[in-house]
Design an enzyme around this catalytic site. Structure first.
Site, PDB file in Angstrom:
ATOM      1  N   GLY A  21       5.584  16.193   0.253  1.00 42.34           N
ATOM      2  CA  GLY A  21       4.946  14.914   0.574  1.00 42.34           C
ATOM      3  C   GLY A  21       5.118  13.881  -0.520  1.00 42.34           C
ATOM      4  N   ASP A  22       4.814  12.635  -0.167  1.00 40.31           N
ATOM      5  CA  ASP A  22       4.845  11.503  -1.111  1.00 40.31           C
ATOM      6  C   ASP A  22       6.227  11.268  -1.716  1.00 40.31           C
ATOM      7  OD1 ASP A  22       2.104  11.280  -0.665  1.00 40.31           O
ATOM      8  OD2 ASP A  22       1.643  12.673  -2.288  1.00 40.31           O
ATOM      9  N   GLY A  24       8.291   9.083  -0.689  1.00 38.63           N
ATOM     10  CA  GLY A  24       8.696   7.680  -0.539  1.00 38.63           C
ATOM     11  C   GLY A  24       9.199   7.412   0.873  1.00 38.63           C
ATOM     12  N   LYS A  25       8.650   8.148   1.847  1.00 38.57           N
ATOM     13  CA  LYS A  25       9.073   7.984   3.247  1.00 38.57           C
ATOM     14  C   LYS A  25       8.772   6.561   3.731  1.00 38.57           C
ATOM     15  CE  LYS A  25       6.367  11.468   4.277  1.00 38.57           C
ATOM     16  NZ  LYS A  25       6.066  12.009   2.939  1.00 38.57           N
ATOM     17  N   ALA A  48      -1.976  11.300   5.582  1.00 42.88           N
ATOM     18  CA  ALA A  48      -0.771  10.658   5.049  1.00 42.88           C
ATOM     19  C   ALA A  48      -1.132   9.368   4.329  1.00 42.88           C
ATOM     20  CB  ALA A  48       0.187  10.342   6.198  1.00 42.88           C
ATOM     21  N   GLY A  49      -0.357   9.008   3.337  1.00 39.16           N
ATOM     22  CA  GLY A  49      -0.517   7.723   2.654  1.00 39.16           C
ATOM     23  C   GLY A  49       0.867   7.222   2.300  1.00 39.16           C
ATOM     24  N   HIS A  50       1.337   6.201   3.015  1.00 36.79           N
ATOM     25  CA  HIS A  50       2.703   5.699   2.820  1.00 36.79           C
ATOM     26  C   HIS A  50       2.629   4.301   2.219  1.00 36.79           C
ATOM     27  CE1 HIS A  50       3.990   8.513   6.366  1.00 36.79           C
ATOM     28  NE2 HIS A  50       3.548   9.160   5.325  1.00 36.79           N
ATOM     29  N   THR A 137      -7.129  16.941   1.986  1.00 36.93           N
ATOM     30  CA  THR A 137      -7.511  15.539   1.754  1.00 36.93           C
ATOM     31  C   THR A 137      -8.941  15.278   2.250  1.00 36.93           C
ATOM     32  OG1 THR A 137      -6.590  14.943   3.900  1.00 36.93           O
ATOM     33  CG2 THR A 137      -5.123  14.727   1.996  1.00 36.93           C
ATOM     34  N   ARG A 151      -8.968  24.724  22.144  1.00 33.20           N
ATOM     35  CA  ARG A 151      -9.112  24.002  23.415  1.00 33.20           C
ATOM     36  C   ARG A 151     -10.501  23.421  23.697  1.00 33.20           C
ATOM     37  NH1 ARG A 151      -6.210  29.007  25.743  1.00 33.20           N
ATOM     38  NH2 ARG A 151      -7.231  29.703  23.863  1.00 33.20           N
ATOM     39  N   GLN A 227       3.766  13.838   5.867  1.00 32.13           N
ATOM     40  CA  GLN A 227       3.768  15.089   5.102  1.00 32.13           C
ATOM     41  C   GLN A 227       5.222  15.498   4.799  1.00 32.13           C
ATOM     42  OE1 GLN A 227       1.249  15.033   7.984  1.00 32.13           O
ATOM     43  NE2 GLN A 227       0.133  14.056   6.352  1.00 32.13           N
ATOM     44  N   THR A 242      -0.461  21.746   5.590  1.00 30.66           N
ATOM     45  CA  THR A 242      -1.317  20.987   6.494  1.00 30.66           C
ATOM     46  C   THR A 242      -1.356  21.727   7.834  1.00 30.66           C
ATOM     47  OG1 THR A 242      -1.856  18.752   7.252  1.00 30.66           O
ATOM     48  CG2 THR A 242       0.483  19.395   7.360  1.00 30.66           C
ATOM     49  N   THR A 303      -3.709   8.473  -0.795  1.00 30.76           N
ATOM     50  CA  THR A 303      -4.848   8.693   0.094  1.00 30.76           C
ATOM     51  C   THR A 303      -6.092   9.068  -0.688  1.00 30.76           C
ATOM     52  OG1 THR A 303      -3.392   9.349   1.894  1.00 30.76           O
ATOM     53  CG2 THR A 303      -5.670  10.096   2.054  1.00 30.76           C
ATOM     54  N   GLY A 418      13.583   1.839  -7.498  1.00 32.46           N
ATOM     55  CA  GLY A 418      12.395   1.042  -7.760  1.00 32.46           C
ATOM     56  C   GLY A 418      11.525   1.047  -6.530  1.00 32.46           C
TER      57      GLY A 418
HETATM   58  P1  GDP Z   1       5.258   8.704   1.216  1.00 33.87           P
HETATM   59  O1  GDP Z   1       3.947   9.332   1.521  1.00 33.87           O
HETATM   60  O2  GDP Z   1       6.402   9.651   1.331  1.00 33.87           O
HETATM   61  O3  GDP Z   1       5.498   7.437   1.996  1.00 33.87           O
HETATM   62  O4  GDP Z   1       5.217   8.286  -0.324  1.00 33.87           O
HETATM   63  P2  GDP Z   1       3.980   7.584  -1.093  1.00 33.87           P
HETATM   64  O5  GDP Z   1       3.927   6.176  -0.680  1.00 33.87           O
HETATM   65  O6  GDP Z   1       2.756   8.410  -0.972  1.00 33.87           O
HETATM   66  O7  GDP Z   1       4.453   7.751  -2.594  1.00 33.87           O
HETATM   67  C1  GDP Z   1       5.665   7.236  -3.044  1.00 33.87           C
HETATM   68  C2  GDP Z   1       5.401   6.216  -4.160  1.00 33.87           C
HETATM   69  O8  GDP Z   1       6.602   5.929  -4.833  1.00 33.87           O
HETATM   70  C3  GDP Z   1       4.881   4.881  -3.640  1.00 33.87           C
HETATM   71  O9  GDP Z   1       3.996   4.335  -4.586  1.00 33.87           O
HETATM   72  C4  GDP Z   1       6.156   4.031  -3.535  1.00 33.87           C
HETATM   73  O10 GDP Z   1       5.895   2.640  -3.691  1.00 33.87           O
HETATM   74  C5  GDP Z   1       6.927   4.548  -4.697  1.00 33.87           C
HETATM   75  N1  GDP Z   1       8.396   4.535  -4.541  1.00 33.87           N
HETATM   76  C6  GDP Z   1       9.124   4.816  -3.424  1.00 33.87           C
HETATM   77  N2  GDP Z   1      10.450   4.820  -3.722  1.00 33.87           N
HETATM   78  C7  GDP Z   1      10.536   4.534  -5.039  1.00 33.87           C
HETATM   79  C8  GDP Z   1      11.644   4.427  -5.951  1.00 33.87           C
HETATM   80  O11 GDP Z   1      12.804   4.632  -5.607  1.00 33.87           O
HETATM   81  N3  GDP Z   1      11.331   4.133  -7.264  1.00 33.87           N
HETATM   82  C9  GDP Z   1      10.052   3.941  -7.689  1.00 33.87           C
HETATM   83  N4  GDP Z   1       9.840   3.675  -8.983  1.00 33.87           N
HETATM   84  N5  GDP Z   1       9.003   4.043  -6.860  1.00 33.87           N
HETATM   85  C10 GDP Z   1       9.243   4.345  -5.567  1.00 33.87           C
HETATM   86  P1  IMO Z   2       2.349  11.944   3.025  1.00 30.30           P
HETATM   87  O1  IMO Z   2       2.682  11.616   4.465  1.00 30.30           O
HETATM   88  C1  IMO Z   2       1.099  14.862   0.059  1.00 30.30           C
HETATM   89  C2  IMO Z   2      -1.534  18.091   1.430  1.00 30.30           C
HETATM   90  C3  IMO Z   2      -2.926  18.042   0.831  1.00 30.30           C
HETATM   91  C4  IMO Z   2      -3.249  19.525   0.820  1.00 30.30           C
HETATM   92  C5  IMO Z   2      -2.615  20.034   2.114  1.00 30.30           C
HETATM   93  C6  IMO Z   2      -3.583  20.142   3.285  1.00 30.30           C
HETATM   94  O2  IMO Z   2       1.712  10.830   2.293  1.00 30.30           O
HETATM   95  O3  IMO Z   2       3.533  12.526   2.338  1.00 30.30           O
HETATM   96  P2  IMO Z   2      -4.798  18.354   4.854  1.00 30.30           P
HETATM   97  O4  IMO Z   2      -5.787  17.281   4.513  1.00 30.30           O
HETATM   98  O5  IMO Z   2      -3.582  17.866   5.549  1.00 30.30           O
HETATM   99  O6  IMO Z   2      -5.433  19.512   5.566  1.00 30.30           O
HETATM  100  O7  IMO Z   2      -4.340  18.938   3.416  1.00 30.30           O
HETATM  101  O8  IMO Z   2      -1.604  19.097   2.435  1.00 30.30           O
HETATM  102  N1  IMO Z   2      -1.104  16.829   2.094  1.00 30.30           N
HETATM  103  C7  IMO Z   2      -0.275  15.947   1.538  1.00 30.30           C
HETATM  104  N2  IMO Z   2       0.289  15.916   0.310  1.00 30.30           N
HETATM  105  N3  IMO Z   2       1.389  13.910   0.962  1.00 30.30           N
HETATM  106  C8  IMO Z   2       0.857  13.940   2.201  1.00 30.30           C
HETATM  107  O9  IMO Z   2       1.209  13.060   3.170  1.00 30.30           O
HETATM  108  C9  IMO Z   2      -0.048  14.974   2.526  1.00 30.30           C
HETATM  109  N4  IMO Z   2      -0.762  15.291   3.629  1.00 30.30           N
HETATM  110  C10 IMO Z   2      -1.381  16.434   3.360  1.00 30.30           C
HETATM  111  O10 IMO Z   2      -2.922  17.491  -0.457  1.00 30.30           O
HETATM  112  O11 IMO Z   2      -2.590  20.146  -0.244  1.00 30.30           O
HETATM  113 MG    MG Z   3       2.114   9.716   0.610  1.00 26.71          MG
END
Ligand code: GDP
Ligand code: IMO
Ligand code: MG
Length: 428
Positions: A21-22, A24-25, A48-50, A137, A151, A227, A242, A303, A418
Site C-alpha cells: 500500500g501507499d 503512490g497509486k 485507503a488514502g490516496h 485502520t 450474509r 491497498q 485487509t 488515513t 516528485g
Molecule cells: P497511495 O495510497 O498508493 O495512493 O499512496 P499515498 O498517497 O498513500 O502515499 C504516497 C505518497 O507519496 C503521497 O504523499 C504522494 O503525494 C507521494 N508521492 C507519490 N509519488 C511520488 C514520487 O514519485 N515522489 C515523491 N517524492 N512523492 C511521491
Molecule cells: P492505500 O489504498 C497501506 C493496512 C492497515 C493494516 C491492514 C488491515 O492507501 O494503499 P484494514 O483497516 O484494512 O482492516 O487494515 O491493512 N492497510 C493499508 N496500508 N495503505 C492502504 O491503502 C491500506 N489499507 C489497509 O494498515 O495493516
Molecule cells: Mg495510501
C-alpha cells in the site's frame, strides 16, 4: 511523452499496488485520468488514502476515485466496496467546496455494503482483544466485510426500503452487542442513516450494466486499485492483510465485469518498500537508515497519520505481484527519495534451507528461518525532481531501475521523481 505513453495503452487499464500500500497509486491515476471516461473503485473503503498534489494543492481521496479532479470523468463505486456514508459524503463536500462538481459524476452500485459506526466499534474491540495485533485502520472495514460474508450485511439497495433497513440494523445491533460485548446506539444510527438517504439515492445504479454498456460503447475505463497485492485477503501476508480481494481478481468480482476487460495492468511499486500496520517485512530497516528514508519520503499514513515502516526494495515481493496479476508494466514511484541515501540494496531472492523460495511465506517459522539475498548498488546525490527523460537520470539511478526490471521480470514504464502530477518520467 505522456501522450505517446497513453496512445500505446488499450482502452481499459487496471492500476494495482505492488507492495503493502501507499505506493503512490493516487498520483498516477490522477496523472492519467483525463484520458479516461470512467474511473472505478472495486474493493476496500475509507481504509485507503490516496494523495494527489497539483497546482500547489494537496487532496486526499479515501473512497472516491482519484481521477475525479478531472471534470469530465465519471466515478464508479463498485459492489465490492464498503461505504461509510457520512465519510463518503464528507469527501464529496470537501471537493465541492473547492469548486469541483462531483455529486452528478458519482455512481454507486446497489450491492455495495455500508459501513456503520458499530463496525468501527467492533474493529477496535477485536484489535484490543488480539494478542498479535493487525494494526487495522479502525475504519470498520473487516467487520463490514464480515457481515457481508456471513450474509447479514446492509447494502446500498436497502436504503430504498426504510422498514427493511431499520429491521436489519436493529437485528445486527442485537447480534453484535452479544457477540462483541459492546453497546451500540442503534437508534442514533438509524436516524443518521435515514437523514442521508436523499443524498445517496440519486447516485445509486446498476453499476455492472453501466460499465458493460460503457465498455461496449468504446468508452475508456480505468480500474483504480486500493491497498496492494500483499494486503490481499488471499494472496497477502495473512493474517496481516485487509479483508478484501485487492488484486486483479477483485476488480472482476468487485465491479461485475468480464475478466477479459482488464486489458492492461500497471502495478505501482515504490523504489523502496514501506508498510503501515503490523506484519512481516523482510527488508525493513529498523535503525537510522529507515528513519532517514521515512523523513525524506514523508512516510506517514494518509488515513491514520501513523509512521510507515521503511526498508529496501524487495524484488521477490514485487515479482510475486507481477506474476500473479499478469502485470504488464511497473510505475516506479519516489525514486527521488533515494537521493543522498548512499549505497542501496535490493532483495533479489529468499532462501530457505539453502533452496530459493518463489513465494512470500506466511508461516512464522518460514519467516524466521529464511535468508534474504541482497545485491548492493551505488547511490546518487543529484536532485531528480526536474528530470523528465530516463536518459537524463544519473547513471547509478538508471542502473538501479534496470536491476528492478531484471529482478521483477517486468518493464518499468514510468518513474515518479516528485509528488506533483507533473513529476513523472514516461518510458515509451
Ligand atoms: P497511495 O495510497 O498508493 O495512493 O499512496 P499515498 O498517497 O498513500 O502515499 C504516497 C505518497 O507519496 C503521497 O504523499 C504522494 O503525494 C507521494 N508521492 C507519490 N509519488 C511520488 C514520487 O514519485 N515522489 C515523491 N517524492 N512523492 C511521491
Ligand atoms: P492505500 O489504498 C497501506 C493496512 C492497515 C493494516 C491492514 C488491515 O492507501 O494503499 P484494514 O483497516 O484494512 O482492516 O487494515 O491493512 N492497510 C493499508 N496500508 N495503505 C492502504 O491503502 C491500506 N489499507 C489497509 O494498515 O495493516
Ligand atoms: Mg495510501
Amino acid at each position: 511523452m505522456r501522450q505517446k505513453f497513453l496512445s500505446g495503452l488499450p482502452k481499459n487499464l487496471a492500476i494495482l499496488g505492488a507492495q503493502w500500500g501507499d505506493e503512490g497509486k493516487g498520483k498516477i491515476v490522477d496523472a492519467l485520468a483525463d484520458h479516461f471516461d470512467l474511473i472505478c473503485r472495486s474493493t476496500g473503503g475509507a481504509n485507503a488514502g490516496h494523495t494527489i498534489c497539483t497546482d500547489g494543492k494537496k487532496y486526499i481521496f479515501h473512497l472516491l476515485p482519484s481521477g475525479l479532479l478531472h471534470p469530465n470523468t465519471i466515478a464508479v463505486i463498485g459492489n465490492g466496496t464498503v461505504i461509510d456514508l457520512p465519510g463518503f459524503l464528507g469527501e464529496i463536500q470537501a471537493l465541492e467546496s473547492q469548486d469541483l462538481e462531483v455529486r452528478s459524476r458519482v455512481q454507486i452500485a446497489y450491492q455495495a455494503h455500508i459501513v456503520f459506526e458499530y463496525h468501527k466499534q467492533i474493529d477496535e474491540a477485536m484489535e484490543a482483544r488480539r494478542t498479535h495485533k493487525i494494526g487495522t485502520t479502525c475504519r470498520g472495514i473487516g467487520p463490514c466485510y464480515n457481515d457481508k460474508i456471513v450474509r447479514i450485511g446492509v447494502r446500498c439497495e436497502d436504503l430504498l426500503d426504510e422498514e427493511n433497513l431499520e429491521f436489519k440494523l436493529r437485528r445486527n445491533a442485537r447480534f453484535h452487542e452479544q457477540e462483541f460485548d459492546i453497546k451500540i446506539d442503534i437508534e442514533a444510527e438509524i436516524e443518521r442513516t435515514k437523514a442521508l438517504i436523499p443524498l445517496i439515492k440519486p447516485m445509486l445504479c446498476d453499476a455492472r450494466y453501466l460499465l458493460l454498456d460503457a465498455i461496449k460503447a468504446g468508452k475508456k475505463v480505468m480500474f483504480e486499485g486500493a491497498q496492494a497485492h500483499h494486503l490481499d485477503i488471499d494472496h497477502g501476508t495473512y493474517p496481516f492483510v485487509t479483508s478484501s480481494s485487492v488484486s486483479c481478481g477483485g476488480i472482476v468480482t468487485g465491479l461485475g465485469i468480464p475478466a477479459k476487460n482488464i486489458q492492461y495492468t500497471i502495478a505501482i511499486a515504490k523504489a523502496y518498500t514501506t508498510r503501515v500496520g503490523e506484519g512481516w517485512f523482510a527488508t525493513e530497516l529498523l535503525e537510522t537508515l529507515g528513519e532517514k528514508i521515512r523523513e525524506q519520503g514523508h512516510e506517514y499514513g494518509a488515513t491514520t497519520g501513523r509512521p510507515r515502516r521503511c526498508g529496501w526494495f524487495d524484488a521477490v515481493v514485487v515479482k510475486n505481484t507481477v506474476d500473479i496479476n499478469g502485470v504488464d508494466s511497473l510505475n516506479l514511484t519516489k525514486l527521488d527519495v533515494l537521493t543522498g541515501i548512499g549505497e542501496l540494496k535490493i532483495a533479489t531472492e529468499y532462501r530457505l534451507g539453502g533452496k530459493p523460495l518463489t513465494n512470500v511465506p506466511c508461516t512464522p517459522k518460514a519467516q524466521e528461518q529464511l535468508e534474504v539475498v541482497y545485491e548492493t548498488f551505488p547511490g546518487w546525490d543529484e536532485d531528480l525532481s526536474g528530470v523528465r527523460r530516463f536518459e537524463d537520470l544519473p547513471k547509478n539511478a538508471q542502473t538501479y531501475v534496470k536491476a528492478i526490471e531484471q529482478y521483477t521480470g517486468c518493464k518499468v514504464s514510468s518513474i515518479g521523481v516528485g509528488a506533483d502530477r507533473e513529476d513523472l518520467i514516461f518510458i515509451t
